[in-house]
Design an enzyme around this catalytic site. Structure first.
Site, short mmCIF file in Angstrom:
data_model
loop_
_atom_site.label_atom_id
_atom_site.label_comp_id
_atom_site.label_asym_id
_atom_site.label_seq_id
_atom_site.Cartn_x
_atom_site.Cartn_y
_atom_site.Cartn_z
N HIS A 166 77.21 40.78 49.01
CA HIS A 166 75.88 41.23 49.42
C HIS A 166 74.94 41.31 48.23
O HIS A 166 75.40 41.30 47.07
CB HIS A 166 75.98 42.62 50.04
CG HIS A 166 76.35 43.64 49.01
ND1 HIS A 166 77.65 43.82 48.58
CD2 HIS A 166 75.59 44.48 48.26
CE1 HIS A 166 77.67 44.74 47.63
NE2 HIS A 166 76.43 45.16 47.40
N HIS A 210 70.88 40.90 42.69
CA HIS A 210 72.08 40.13 42.35
C HIS A 210 73.17 40.39 43.37
O HIS A 210 73.09 41.35 44.15
CB HIS A 210 72.58 40.54 40.97
CG HIS A 210 73.04 41.96 40.94
ND1 HIS A 210 72.18 43.02 40.75
CD2 HIS A 210 74.27 42.50 41.15
CE1 HIS A 210 72.86 44.16 40.83
NE2 HIS A 210 74.13 43.87 41.07
P1 A2P Z 1 75.96 46.50 44.18
O1 A2P Z 1 76.81 45.32 43.89
O2 A2P Z 1 75.94 46.88 45.61
O3 A2P Z 1 74.53 46.33 43.71
P2 A2P Z 1 76.37 50.76 38.55
O4 A2P Z 1 74.96 50.59 38.08
O5 A2P Z 1 76.53 51.81 39.60
O6 A2P Z 1 77.35 50.87 37.45
O7 A2P Z 1 76.73 49.41 39.29
C1 A2P Z 1 76.52 48.18 38.72
C2 A2P Z 1 76.65 47.12 39.77
O8 A2P Z 1 77.98 47.01 40.22
C3 A2P Z 1 75.83 47.40 41.01
O9 A2P Z 1 75.23 46.20 41.35
C4 A2P Z 1 76.82 47.93 42.04
O10 A2P Z 1 76.58 47.77 43.39
C5 A2P Z 1 78.10 47.30 41.60
N1 A2P Z 1 79.22 48.23 41.76
C6 A2P Z 1 79.26 49.52 41.39
N2 A2P Z 1 80.47 50.04 41.61
C7 A2P Z 1 81.22 49.06 42.16
C8 A2P Z 1 82.57 48.95 42.63
N3 A2P Z 1 83.41 49.99 42.58
N4 A2P Z 1 82.98 47.78 43.12
C9 A2P Z 1 82.17 46.72 43.17
N5 A2P Z 1 80.89 46.74 42.75
C10 A2P Z 1 80.42 47.89 42.26
#
Ligand code: A2P
Length: 218
Positions: A149, A69
């Site tokens: 991304h 995603h």
């Molecule tokens: P990504 O978008 O690169 O995949 P988690 O499982 O760590 O709680 O994260 C849930 C989703 O949100 C993941 O897809 C993660 O990265 C994204 N994510 C985690 N922390 C942040 C942040 N501070 N800002 C934006 N996206 C985040």
């Protein structure tokens, strides 16, 4: 009340349809296989291993993080700043559950993360949080959507949030006029090395990934 408190998701984003997830995973797998065999990569192997002579198996180095995603807003069930405001935006309500195509313009990897860069359309940018880039890089002036991304894998102990941060570092270098060291043309497009274990494969023909804008509760 308690219902309101639990109504915000872990995050909002575009979720790639299952058949495209397969396609992208296999594209990434082929890329890793090719990269690993290149002399240019072997020359910079110590970026990954810390030791010049040590072998690396890139497919094992990057662990799959599940459903592919592109995150728009991490809400953390309402604990993240601005999450309520985001969820209440008209554009978010209107588009919730709708399909669109994500344009994948590059594959990139660093010793920490493997990802696909997403080039958002004007329409998709309406769902992009205004402070997504500033929050991560307060001193840089990067266009909205620079951080967009799909995380394809993370090294052991690395959180997926790192993928977007690695991408921003690359975009910042590009904004400063660095084109990277052009290594060679692969089937999918030109490969460039940006130093410190950062590699970018720009896609000749950007892939269009069908995706649904919705949210994930975990
Ligand atoms: P990504 O978008 O690169 O995949 P988690 O499982 O760590 O709680 O994260 C849930 C989703 O949100 C993941 O897809 C993660 O990265 C994204 N994510 C985690 N922390 C942040 C942040 N501070 N800002 C934006 N996206 C985040």
């Amino acid at each position: 009340g308690p219902l309101e408190e639990t109504s915000l998701p872990l995050f909002f984003g575009w979720f790639l349809c299952p058949s495209f997830q397969e396609k992208l995973r296999s594209m990434a797998k082929d890329f890793l296989k090719t990269l690993q065999g290149l002399e240019a990569f072997k020359k910079h192997l110590s970026d990954f291993t810390g030791e010049a002579e040590k072998e690396v198996d890139l497919e094992q180095h990057f662990q799959d993080k599940g459903m592919l995603h592109c995150t728009t807003k991490l809400c953390d069930y309402g604990k993240a700043e601005g999450s309520k405001e985001y969820a209440e935006q008209q554009a978010v309500k209107d588009r919730y559950g709708s399909m669109s195509e994500l344009k994948l313009s590059a594959l990139f990897l660093t010793p920490r993360t493997l990802g696909a860069r997403v080039s958002l359309t004007e329409d998709q940018l309406q769902l992009w949080p205004a402070d997504a880039e500033k929050e991560a890089m307060p001193d840089a002036d990067l266009p909205p959507g620079s951080r967009a991304h799909v995380t394809l894998g993370c090294a052991e102990g690395v959180e997926p949030v790192q993928t977007g941060l690695d991408l921003l570092e690359l975009v910042l270098l590009q904004q400063q006029g660095q084109e990277g060291e052009q290594v060679q043309d692969l089937d999918l497009g030109p490969l460039a090395y940006y130093g410190k274990g950062m590699w970018v494969l720009s896609l000749h023909e950007s892939s269009l990934a069908p995706a649904c804008f919705c949210s994930y509760y975990g």
